[in-house]
Structures are given as structure tokens and as C-alpha cells.
Design a protein around this motif. Structure first.
Motif, PDB file in Angstrom:
ATOM      1  N   LEU A   1       5.152   4.731   9.424  1.00  0.00           N
ATOM      2  CA  LEU A   1       4.605   4.899   8.241  1.00  0.00           C
ATOM      3  C   LEU A   1       4.554   6.206   7.588  1.00  0.00           C
ATOM      4  CD1 LEU A   1       1.315   2.677   9.152  1.00  0.00           C
ATOM      5  CD2 LEU A   1       3.649   2.118   8.276  1.00  0.00           C
ATOM      6  N   ARG A   2       5.022   7.138   8.083  1.00  0.00           N
ATOM      7  CA  ARG A   2       5.295   8.552   7.479  1.00  0.00           C
ATOM      8  C   ARG A   2       6.219   8.529   6.285  1.00  0.00           C
ATOM      9  NH1 ARG A   2       6.466  12.785   8.751  1.00  0.00           N
ATOM     10  NH2 ARG A   2       4.631  14.353   8.422  1.00  0.00           N
ATOM     11  N   PHE A   3       6.068   9.270   5.341  1.00  0.00           N
ATOM     12  CA  PHE A   3       7.059   9.344   4.211  1.00  0.00           C
ATOM     13  C   PHE A   3       8.178  10.409   4.746  1.00  0.00           C
ATOM     14  CE2 PHE A   3       3.468   7.649   1.688  1.00  0.00           C
ATOM     15  CZ  PHE A   3       4.287   6.498   1.122  1.00  0.00           C
ATOM     16  N   GLU A   4       9.356  10.169   4.847  1.00  0.00           N
ATOM     17  CA  GLU A   4      10.251  11.207   5.204  1.00  0.00           C
ATOM     18  C   GLU A   4      10.572  12.062   4.153  1.00  0.00           C
ATOM     19  OE1 GLU A   4      11.590  11.443   8.364  1.00  0.00           O
ATOM     20  OE2 GLU A   4      10.557   9.589   9.127  1.00  0.00           O
ATOM     21  N   GLY A   5      10.626  13.461   4.815  1.00  0.00           N
ATOM     22  CA  GLY A   5      10.960  14.482   3.822  1.00  0.00           C
ATOM     23  C   GLY A   5       9.610  15.207   3.192  1.00  0.00           C
ATOM     24  N   LEU A   6       8.680  14.629   3.577  1.00  0.00           N
ATOM     25  CA  LEU A   6       7.496  15.292   2.637  1.00  0.00           C
ATOM     26  C   LEU A   6       6.614  15.947   3.506  1.00  0.00           C
ATOM     27  CD1 LEU A   6       6.390  12.334   0.460  1.00  0.00           C
ATOM     28  CD2 LEU A   6       7.692  14.170  -0.100  1.00  0.00           C
ATOM     29  N   THR A   7       6.448  17.139   3.228  1.00  0.00           N
ATOM     30  CA  THR A   7       5.519  18.104   4.060  1.00  0.00           C
ATOM     31  C   THR A   7       4.286  17.721   3.994  1.00  0.00           C
ATOM     32  OG1 THR A   7       7.198  20.019   3.753  1.00  0.00           O
ATOM     33  CG2 THR A   7       4.860  20.787   4.467  1.00  0.00           C
ATOM     34  N   PRO A   8       3.410  17.446   5.047  1.00  0.00           N
ATOM     35  CA  PRO A   8       1.926  17.106   4.989  1.00  0.00           C
ATOM     36  C   PRO A   8       1.209  18.013   4.214  1.00  0.00           C
ATOM     37  CG  PRO A   8       2.830  16.857   7.225  1.00  0.00           C
ATOM     38  CD  PRO A   8       3.911  17.718   6.445  1.00  0.00           C
ATOM     39  N   GLU A   9       0.165  17.591   3.351  1.00  0.00           N
ATOM     40  CA  GLU A   9      -0.465  18.294   2.357  1.00  0.00           C
ATOM     41  C   GLU A   9      -1.349  19.170   3.567  1.00  0.00           C
ATOM     42  OE1 GLU A   9      -3.853  17.808  -1.335  1.00  0.00           O
ATOM     43  OE2 GLU A   9      -2.302  16.282  -0.761  1.00  0.00           O
TER      44      GLU A   9
ATOM     45  N   PRO B   1       0.819  -1.277   0.030  1.00  0.00           N
ATOM     46  CA  PRO B   1       0.110   0.113   0.145  1.00  0.00           C
ATOM     47  C   PRO B   1       0.881   1.213   0.150  1.00  0.00           C
ATOM     48  CG  PRO B   1      -0.941  -1.618   1.471  1.00  0.00           C
ATOM     49  CD  PRO B   1       0.234  -2.153   1.044  1.00  0.00           C
ATOM     50  N   LEU B   2       1.970   1.315   0.674  1.00  0.00           N
ATOM     51  CA  LEU B   2       2.685   2.507   0.811  1.00  0.00           C
ATOM     52  C   LEU B   2       3.418   2.778  -0.568  1.00  0.00           C
ATOM     53  CD1 LEU B   2       4.400   2.160   4.314  1.00  0.00           C
ATOM     54  CD2 LEU B   2       2.696   3.829   3.654  1.00  0.00           C
ATOM     55  N   ALA B   3       3.733   1.706  -1.330  1.00  0.00           N
ATOM     56  CA  ALA B   3       4.307   1.981  -2.498  1.00  0.00           C
ATOM     57  C   ALA B   3       3.483   2.311  -3.434  1.00  0.00           C
ATOM     58  CB  ALA B   3       4.802   0.465  -2.967  1.00  0.00           C
ATOM     59  N   GLU B   4       2.184   1.817  -3.574  1.00  0.00           N
ATOM     60  CA  GLU B   4       1.072   2.414  -4.356  1.00  0.00           C
ATOM     61  C   GLU B   4       0.844   3.947  -3.952  1.00  0.00           C
ATOM     62  OE1 GLU B   4      -1.837   2.410  -7.278  1.00  0.00           O
ATOM     63  OE2 GLU B   4      -0.060   1.464  -6.940  1.00  0.00           O
ATOM     64  N   ILE B   5       0.751   4.326  -2.635  1.00  0.00           N
ATOM     65  CA  ILE B   5       0.555   5.656  -2.276  1.00  0.00           C
ATOM     66  C   ILE B   5       1.518   6.510  -2.921  1.00  0.00           C
ATOM     67  CG2 ILE B   5       0.570   7.270  -0.130  1.00  0.00           C
ATOM     68  CD1 ILE B   5      -0.675   5.007   1.067  1.00  0.00           C
ATOM     69  N   GLU B   6       2.776   6.150  -2.986  1.00  0.00           N
ATOM     70  CA  GLU B   6       3.932   7.150  -3.224  1.00  0.00           C
ATOM     71  C   GLU B   6       3.899   6.973  -4.737  1.00  0.00           C
ATOM     72  OE1 GLU B   6       8.702   7.218  -2.533  1.00  0.00           O
ATOM     73  OE2 GLU B   6       7.909   5.324  -2.352  1.00  0.00           O
ATOM     74  N   ARG B   7       3.524   5.774  -5.429  1.00  0.00           N
ATOM     75  CA  ARG B   7       3.485   5.826  -6.694  1.00  0.00           C
ATOM     76  C   ARG B   7       2.708   6.876  -7.672  1.00  0.00           C
ATOM     77  NH1 ARG B   7       0.906   3.627 -11.018  1.00  0.00           N
ATOM     78  NH2 ARG B   7      -0.629   2.804  -9.674  1.00  0.00           N
ATOM     79  N   VAL B   8       1.289   6.995  -6.965  1.00  0.00           N
ATOM     80  CA  VAL B   8       0.430   7.721  -7.311  1.00  0.00           C
ATOM     81  C   VAL B   8       0.586   9.434  -6.946  1.00  0.00           C
ATOM     82  CG1 VAL B   8      -1.268   5.855  -7.883  1.00  0.00           C
ATOM     83  CG2 VAL B   8      -1.310   7.307  -5.775  1.00  0.00           C
ATOM     84  N   GLY B   9       1.481   9.584  -6.132  1.00  0.00           N
ATOM     85  CA  GLY B   9       1.726  10.874  -5.699  1.00  0.00           C
ATOM     86  C   GLY B   9       1.034  11.333  -4.507  1.00  0.00           C
ATOM     87  N   LEU B  10       0.447  10.527  -3.463  1.00  0.00           N
ATOM     88  CA  LEU B  10      -0.226  10.881  -2.331  1.00  0.00           C
ATOM     89  C   LEU B  10       0.467  10.863  -1.131  1.00  0.00           C
ATOM     90  CD1 LEU B  10      -3.939   8.975  -3.374  1.00  0.00           C
ATOM     91  CD2 LEU B  10      -3.283  11.343  -3.408  1.00  0.00           C
ATOM     92  N   GLY B  11       1.876  10.919  -1.245  1.00  0.00           N
ATOM     93  CA  GLY B  11       2.461  10.797  -0.074  1.00  0.00           C
ATOM     94  C   GLY B  11       2.388  11.961   0.897  1.00  0.00           C
ATOM     95  N   ARG B  12       2.064  13.134   0.466  1.00  0.00           N
ATOM     96  CA  ARG B  12       1.717  14.347   1.236  1.00  0.00           C
ATOM     97  C   ARG B  12       0.595  14.120   1.990  1.00  0.00           C
ATOM     98  NH1 ARG B  12       1.700  19.387  -1.556  1.00  0.00           N
ATOM     99  NH2 ARG B  12       2.048  20.304   0.585  1.00  0.00           N
TER     100      ARG B  12
END
Length: 216
Positions: free
Chosen positions: A62-70, A25-36
Motif C-alpha cells: 500500500l506504500r507509494f513508490e518513490g516517495l520519501t516518508p514525511e 482511498p489511496l487515490a484520494e490520499i495521492e490527490r490531496v498530497g498526503l502520500g508522504r
């Protein structure tokens, strides 16, 4: 947009104590650009929910390091914004899978779903096509399949129904250890927890589904 269901689902997963497989799931979230957006959702869960220490630690991991929350209005409901975001995301997913034309098709389907009146409807004649027949064999995260209890399906029938014959043996549904599938004619039904359910997407039911008895 209203995301309380997402918050509730995350809390349940974090507190379940089971080793949920987060990698895919985390890989898919990152792939479609929903990390923030994901980071914003995780932060909202950790600050608004009374999580256990173990669940809080798991959430932070589970957070993506270095990404500012949207900046999203979590907890504020807006049907129009939810529709717009869903349509845009459907287009992005479609493009990533099979190009611009497929993206437009997925976006159109998403828009139709969110702009139609979502109310159970029963018709005498069956208008379900092949796509409906394959709902349970092609389950995807971007397709919201609704399960309607059989007693509700029957209550919507315009006339008394006669149970259908030649119901198939139960078979497992790919990706699930709790659900199984039964078929009657060209329709599939879900067996779960001792009950039967009619699967659907656009809230359309037919008298053929109402005739399913689930015991043959």
C-alpha cells in the motif's frame, strides 16, 4: 501529532482478512498530497505493531513508490499541531472542490471544531439547522459525525421528556450496510446493533432529540 487512532484503525483493516477496497482511498490520499504522510504511517504500523505475515505484506503493497516518508512525530500528542494540520487540510480539500472561498469556509469550520470545548450540551430549544438534518444523507470522510447513545441524550435533558410521535420507518443510510436511519420531526437518528443514537458534530443536543423513543 497524536495519530495512534490512525495506527489502530490501519492494524484492524490489515488484519481483518477482508478485501478492503483500497483503490479509492489511496487515490484520494495521492490527490490531496498526503502520500508522504501515508508512507510514514504505513512504516510506523509495520515497525510498531505485531502484524501477521499476510498483513505485513499487504501493508508494504500500500506504500507509494518513490516517495520519501514525511517526518512526523507519530505517537506524540499535540492538540495545537493537530488543529493546525486539520485546518490546513480542510482548506486544501475545500479549494480542490469549489475554490478559495469554499476552502476558507471549510478551514473556518475545522478551526471552530478544534477550538471549542468539546463537551455534550443540552438545550431546551432546538437550534439545529438544515445542515444538521442532512448529516446522514451527506456523509463524507472529512466530516466527523459523532453518535451519542439515546440513554445519554435523555440523561442530559433538564426535564422529563415525552416520547415523540410519528417516527418514520427505518431506511438505509447510503454507504453503510450496518446502519439505518429513523426520523422524528426534523431530526434524524441512527439505528445500529439494536440501539439508537443521535448524530451530531459540535456536541450540541436538544430536548427534541431526547424525546425520541425509537419504537413508533
Amino acid at each position: 501529532m497524536g495519530r495512534q487512532k490512525d495506527v489502530n484503525d490501519l492494524v484492524l483493516l490489515l488484519e481483518s482478512g477482508s478485501e478492503f477496497a483500497w483503490t479509492a482511498p489511496l487515490a484520494e490520499i495521492e490527490r490531496v498530497g498526503l502520500g508522504r504522510f501515508w508512507n510514514a504511517l504505513i512504516d510506523h504500523v509495520t515497525t510498531s505493531s505485531a502484524l501477521s505475515d499476510e498483513a505485513s505484506a499487504r501493508a508494504r503493497s500500500l506504500r507509494f513508490e518513490g516517495l520519501t516518508p514525511e517526518e512526523v512525530a507519530l505517537g506524540t500528542s499535540s492538540w495545537d499541531e493537530r488543529c493546525q494540520a486539520t485546518v490546513e487540510h480542510a482548506y486544501q480539500v475545500g479549494v480542490s472542490r469549489n475554490g478559495h472561498t469554499y476552502g476558507l469556509q471549510m478551514a473556518e469550520n475545522a478551526h471552530r471544531y478544534y477550538t471549542e470545548q468539546l463537551q455534550l450540551k443540552m438545550t431546551e430549544s432546538c437550534g439545529h439547522g438544515r445542515e444538521h438534518q442532512e448529516l446522514l444523507t451527506n456523509l463524507r470522510n472529512d466530516t466527523c459525525v459523532r453518535l451519542v447513545p439515546l440513554n445519554i441524550v435523555r440523561s442530559l435533558a433538564h426535564h422529563p421528556v415525552t416520547p415523540a410521535e410519528n417516527t418514520s420507518e427505518a431506511r438505509s443510510i447510503p454507504g453503510s450496510s450496518l446502519l439505518s436511519e429513523r426520523t422524528a420531526g426534523e431530526h434524524s437518528f441512527v439505528s445500529a446493533g439494536g440501539g439508537f443514537f443521535a448524530p451530531m458534530i459540535f456536541y450540541n443536543l436538544c430536548s427534541v432529540q431526547a424525546s425520541f423513543d425509537g419504537v413508533s
